[in-house]
Design a protein around this motif. Structure first.
Motif, PDB file in Angstrom:
ATOM      1  N   THR A 246       0.844  -1.196   0.000  1.00  0.00           N
ATOM      2  CA  THR A 246       0.000   0.000   0.000  1.00  0.00           C
ATOM      3  C   THR A 246       0.878   1.245   0.000  1.00  0.00           C
ATOM      4  O   THR A 246       1.759   1.381   0.857  1.00  0.00           O
ATOM      5  CB  THR A 246      -0.926   0.029   1.231  1.00  0.00           C
ATOM      6  N   ILE A 247       0.645   2.129  -0.976  1.00  0.00           N
ATOM      7  CA  ILE A 247       1.316   3.429  -1.035  1.00  0.00           C
ATOM      8  C   ILE A 247       0.281   4.486  -0.677  1.00  0.00           C
ATOM      9  O   ILE A 247      -0.774   4.569  -1.310  1.00  0.00           O
ATOM     10  CB  ILE A 247       1.904   3.691  -2.432  1.00  0.00           C
ATOM     11  N   THR A 248       0.579   5.296   0.336  1.00  0.00           N
ATOM     12  CA  THR A 248      -0.367   6.303   0.813  1.00  0.00           C
ATOM     13  C   THR A 248       0.264   7.685   0.726  1.00  0.00           C
ATOM     14  O   THR A 248       1.340   7.918   1.291  1.00  0.00           O
ATOM     15  CB  THR A 248      -0.791   6.013   2.260  1.00  0.00           C
ATOM     16  N   LEU A 249      -0.411   8.570   0.006  1.00  0.00           N
ATOM     17  CA  LEU A 249      -0.013   9.984  -0.040  1.00  0.00           C
ATOM     18  C   LEU A 249      -0.914  10.737   0.930  1.00  0.00           C
ATOM     19  O   LEU A 249      -2.113  10.926   0.676  1.00  0.00           O
ATOM     20  CB  LEU A 249      -0.140  10.550  -1.454  1.00  0.00           C
ATOM     21  N   ASP A 250      -0.364  11.145   2.059  1.00  0.00           N
ATOM     22  CA  ASP A 250      -1.135  11.730   3.156  1.00  0.00           C
ATOM     23  C   ASP A 250      -1.095  13.250   3.072  1.00  0.00           C
ATOM     24  O   ASP A 250      -0.046  13.877   3.223  1.00  0.00           O
ATOM     25  CB  ASP A 250      -0.558  11.257   4.483  1.00  0.00           C
ATOM     26  N   ASN A 251      -2.297  13.859   2.859  1.00  0.00           N
ATOM     27  CA  ASN A 251      -2.405  15.324   2.787  1.00  0.00           C
ATOM     28  C   ASN A 251      -3.389  15.852   3.836  1.00  0.00           C
ATOM     29  O   ASN A 251      -3.973  16.915   3.678  1.00  0.00           O
ATOM     30  CB  ASN A 251      -2.850  15.739   1.377  1.00  0.00           C
ATOM     31  N   LYS A 252      -3.562  15.097   4.925  1.00  0.00           N
ATOM     32  CA  LYS A 252      -4.550  15.484   5.930  1.00  0.00           C
ATOM     33  C   LYS A 252      -4.176  16.776   6.639  1.00  0.00           C
ATOM     34  O   LYS A 252      -5.048  17.523   7.087  1.00  0.00           O
ATOM     35  CB  LYS A 252      -4.709  14.359   6.953  1.00  0.00           C
ATOM     36  N   ALA A 253      -2.880  17.051   6.742  1.00  0.00           N
ATOM     37  CA  ALA A 253      -2.463  18.267   7.435  1.00  0.00           C
ATOM     38  C   ALA A 253      -2.649  19.511   6.582  1.00  0.00           C
ATOM     39  O   ALA A 253      -2.778  20.621   7.118  1.00  0.00           O
ATOM     40  CB  ALA A 253      -0.991  18.153   7.854  1.00  0.00           C
ATOM     41  N   HIS A 254      -2.666  19.361   5.222  1.00  0.00           N
ATOM     42  CA  HIS A 254      -2.771  20.500   4.305  1.00  0.00           C
ATOM     43  C   HIS A 254      -1.729  21.569   4.650  1.00  0.00           C
ATOM     44  O   HIS A 254      -2.024  22.771   4.701  1.00  0.00           O
ATOM     45  CB  HIS A 254      -4.184  21.111   4.324  1.00  0.00           C
ATOM     46  N   SER A 255      -0.517  21.109   4.900  1.00  0.00           N
ATOM     47  CA  SER A 255       0.554  22.024   5.292  1.00  0.00           C
ATOM     48  C   SER A 255       1.509  22.349   4.157  1.00  0.00           C
ATOM     49  O   SER A 255       2.516  23.029   4.374  1.00  0.00           O
ATOM     50  CB  SER A 255       1.353  21.400   6.446  1.00  0.00           C
TER      51      SER A 255
END
Length: 563
Positions: A246-255
């Motif tokens: 699984t490759i996950t691009l995490d943008n939850k912080a929107h930083s």
């Protein structure tokens, strides 16, 4: 007449009065029967508390359990080492494949993870390139991979990539005007990409037009299969693996920083068709026979130790009933627990774990099961208990017995002390997490805080803990100094010193008792009463140490002295 029972002046048999003893004769016979029972009980108790060598000298009873335990130590350790070497290859294969996958599917992977994530991107272009790079590499996997890899089916029994994106349902955002209008409900959209289309065609899908201001994460999942061929060099059957990547691009912080995680979960499956020529099959049979022999040895040990515990409980019952009848009072709990040999309980637990672990190992060796973790826990813990049990035989010597006696005498006080100190430790843990968490890497979560404080108690990494605090807030920086100085002073100079003092005090008590003699309990006094020694006259030395390892109870420190 039983040895040790003096001849009694009994009246003659009165045949004229109906063939019975008179009142004086019946009382004498009852007294004689009581003396016989008491002497038999005393001899059985003495024999029970002897060590194996003394039992052999007294009754020429072969110490089967002792010989069996020595043989079991050798066999169980050999079995564990062989399994550990085999498991080491499994771990190495998983880790090396995980590193290879990161280099294959992550664009610009530097070779080491940045933190708890693998790498990161900072522009939209880099984010798109990372997604399509993974898709393209998957499509050309067989032409670029050095490993024995193939495509595997996902949860939907389909071969290919599954790409999912999470984003807020709808919304608009204008940071320059400090305006935000967004629906916090999360939508998940997924698409399946098979091998029928080229990566260039996939790029044109409208699915990949991302709105980054409401995008939470993009997840790319795919399954791969592989075969571990290095086990053949060790003359073992190879394992077949399924890698759930699984490759996950995490943008939850929107930083402005998208963290890229790569997770690879390897599962071992039974190979469907193995056709291997050579000595591998014969070697597997030898290992299975050895494992079966370990099971037989542990089963015999289990039966002997269980039998000993049952006989000890029967002997305790006899002693309790006799003591109640003769002295009209109950035996203290300390003496009652002397009949429960804790080492036998330890051996029984170890045998059960070894038997279950060996059965699992045989199934793994035959490729019927693949649960390496459970087998490792069972075999590892059982071997630990087996080697701990060796201390029992060292305890027959007074010089080595000091360690056992000190541990047993100090254990209750140490546990009570740790319970009190643990409350203070938990208080510092919660306080450090909530205050220093935003300013220090070692205080980000509760588990890390607990580990950091434990390291400080042992004097490890002190300067780094002081130096890494961020000086963004003068108040927090000042609090961190008070927090760390108070914790180190309290635990190292006070609590840890008291902890050591408890153990030292128990050691001094044991040494004093060994020099001046141990206080005697009811059981000890009963065994020292006058009794016959004719049964053991050939080996008088057997009595000198048969009671040396009984429990004695002092005025302040209850001691457990085990045989």
């Amino acid at each position: 007449m039983p040895p040790g029972v003096e001849a009694l002046d009994l009246p003659a048999w009165n045949g004229a009065s109906g063939g019975s003893w008179g009142p004086r004769g019946r009382n004498a016979m009852a007294h004689l029967d009581s003396e016989v029972k008491e002497q038999c009980l005393r001899e059985d108790l003495k024999f029970y508390f002897m060590n194996p060598c003394e039992k052999y000298r007294a009754r020429h009873q072969i110490p089967w359990k002792l010989g069996l335990q020595i043989l079991k130590i050798v066999m169980v350790t050999t079995q564990l080492v062989r399994f550990g070497l085999s498991n080491q290859m499994v771990v190495a294969f998983k880790e090396e494949n995980s590193v290879a996958f990161k280099h294959l599917f992550l664009k610009g992977y530097p070779g080491t993870d940045e933190d708890d994530y693998s790498c990161s991107v900072y522009t939209q272009e880099d984010a798109y390139e990372s997604i399509f790079f993974a898709i393209s590499q998957y499509h050309h996997l067989k032409n670029i991979s050095l490993g024995t890899l193939g495509y595997g089916e996902n949860e939907d029994n389909r071969i290919g990539l599954k790409v999912c994106k999470q984003h807020y349902k709808k919304g608009t955002m204008f940071p320059s005007n400090e305006t935000l209008n967004i629906d916090s409900d999360i939508e998940i959209d997924c698409v399946h990409l098979d091998l029928s289309k080229s990566p260039e065609e996939w790029k044109n899908l409208s699915f990949f037009r991302l709105e980054f201001y409401r995008l939470l994460q993009v997840e790319i999942s795919f399954h791969l299969k592989g075969i571990d061929l290095q086990t053949i060099h060790s003359r073992e059957l190879p394992d077949c693996y399924v890698f759930q990547n699984t490759i996950t691009l995490d943008n939850k912080a929107h930083s402005g920083k998208i963290k890229i995680y790569f997770d690879s979960d390897a599962k071992i499956e039974e190979c469907k068709d193995l056709n291997i020529s050579g000595p591998i099959q014969k070697n597997t049979q030898y290992v299975l026979v050895f494992d079966a022999l370990v099971i037989v040895i542990c089963l015999a040990s289990l039966i002997l130790c269980t039998r000993s515990i049952v006989l000890a409980l029967r002997l305790r019952k006899r002693f309790l009933n006799f003591f109640l009848e003769k002295y009209n009072r109950r035996v203290c709990n300390a003496d009652q627990w002397e009949f429960i040999n804790g080492w036998y309980v330890l051996v029984i637990i170890s045998d059960l774990m070894t038997i279950i672990g060996s059965i699992l190992k045989m199934e793994i060796k035959a490729k019927n099961l693949t649960n390496y973790d459970l087998c490792s826990i069972l075999l590892g813990t059982s071997t630990l208990l087996v080697w701990v049990g060796v201390i029992r035989y060292l305890g027959y010597f007074q010089a080595y017995n000091v360690l056992i006696l000190t541990m047993q005498a100090s254990l209750p006080k140490v546990l009570r002390f740790c319970a009190c100190a643990g409350m203070i430790y938990l208080g510092y843990t919660f306080c450090g997490w909530i205050v220093l968490g935003p300013y220090h890497d070692k205080f980000e979560d509760l588990n890390t805080v607990a580990e950091c404080l434990f390291s400080l108690v042992n004097g490890d990494d002190m300067f780094a803990t002081f130096a890494q605090i961020q000086q963004k807030s003068a108040l927090v920086w000042l609090f961190s100094r008070l927090y760390l100085y108070s914790f180190i002073s309290l635990f190292i100079y006070m609590i840890l010193s008291l902890f050591i003092a408890l153990i030292t005090d128990s050691y001094d008590t044991i040494k004093k008792y060994q020099q001046n003699g141990f206080p005697e309990t009811d059981l000890q006094e009963f065994l020292k009463e006058c009794g016959s020694k004719e049964k053991y006259q050939k080996e008088p030395s057997a009595f000198l140490s048969c009671i040396c390892c009984l429990r004695r109870k002092g005025s302040d420190d209850p001691l457990i002295l085990v045989n």
